[in-house]
Write a protein that holds these residues in place. Structure first.
Motif, PDB file in Angstrom:
ATOM      1  N   GLN A  89       0.824  -1.205   0.000  1.00  0.00           N
ATOM      2  CA  GLN A  89       0.000   0.000   0.000  1.00  0.00           C
ATOM      3  C   GLN A  89       0.860   1.258   0.000  1.00  0.00           C
ATOM      4  N   ASP A  90       1.992   1.219   0.690  1.00  0.00           N
ATOM      5  CA  ASP A  90       2.911   2.373   0.668  1.00  0.00           C
ATOM      6  C   ASP A  90       3.462   2.586  -0.731  1.00  0.00           C
ATOM      7  N   LEU A  92       1.970   1.789  -3.519  1.00  0.00           N
ATOM      8  CA  LEU A  92       0.884   2.340  -4.352  1.00  0.00           C
ATOM      9  C   LEU A  92       0.670   3.832  -4.106  1.00  0.00           C
ATOM     10  N   ARG A  93       0.936   4.297  -2.897  1.00  0.00           N
ATOM     11  CA  ARG A  93       0.740   5.717  -2.570  1.00  0.00           C
ATOM     12  C   ARG A  93       1.890   6.612  -3.032  1.00  0.00           C
TER      13      ARG A  93
END
Length: 96
Positions: A89-90, A92-93
């Motif tokens: 998720q990091d 993707l951000r």
């Protein structure tokens, strides 16, 4: 003054410092695969011990000990999974 040549040289030096080893990816995948196999074996052992305990072939103490070990293993696997999902998720951000 920073020139294009200086920036290119700095980039080349930084790139070699952070690049992964050529053989590290297969070893990492091999270790992850082995960990998954170990986890599956641990869960199979719990199933076998539970069956033996239900048929009276094993003491309750041994059953509880095996279940506690399996719980610790499961908690470790869940923690690793959570870290992998968090890292994904990091990524993707990250701005591109």
């Amino acid at each position: 003054m920073i020139t294009g040549l200086n920036a290119a040289n700095a980039y080349s030096a930084a790139r070699s410092a952070v690049s992964p080893d050529a053989g590290s990816a297969p070893r990492m995948l091999e270790r992850v695969g082995q960990a998954a196999e170990d986890f599956a074996a641990q869960m199979a052992q719990v199933d076998a011990v539970s069956t033996r305990a239900m048929t009276g072939q094993l003491s309750t103490q041994e059953l509880v000990q095996t279940i506690a070990e399996a719980e610790l293993t499961l908690n470790t696997v869940v923690a690793i999974r959570d870290k992998v999902v968090e890292a994904y998720q990091d990524i993707l951000r990250m701005p591109v």
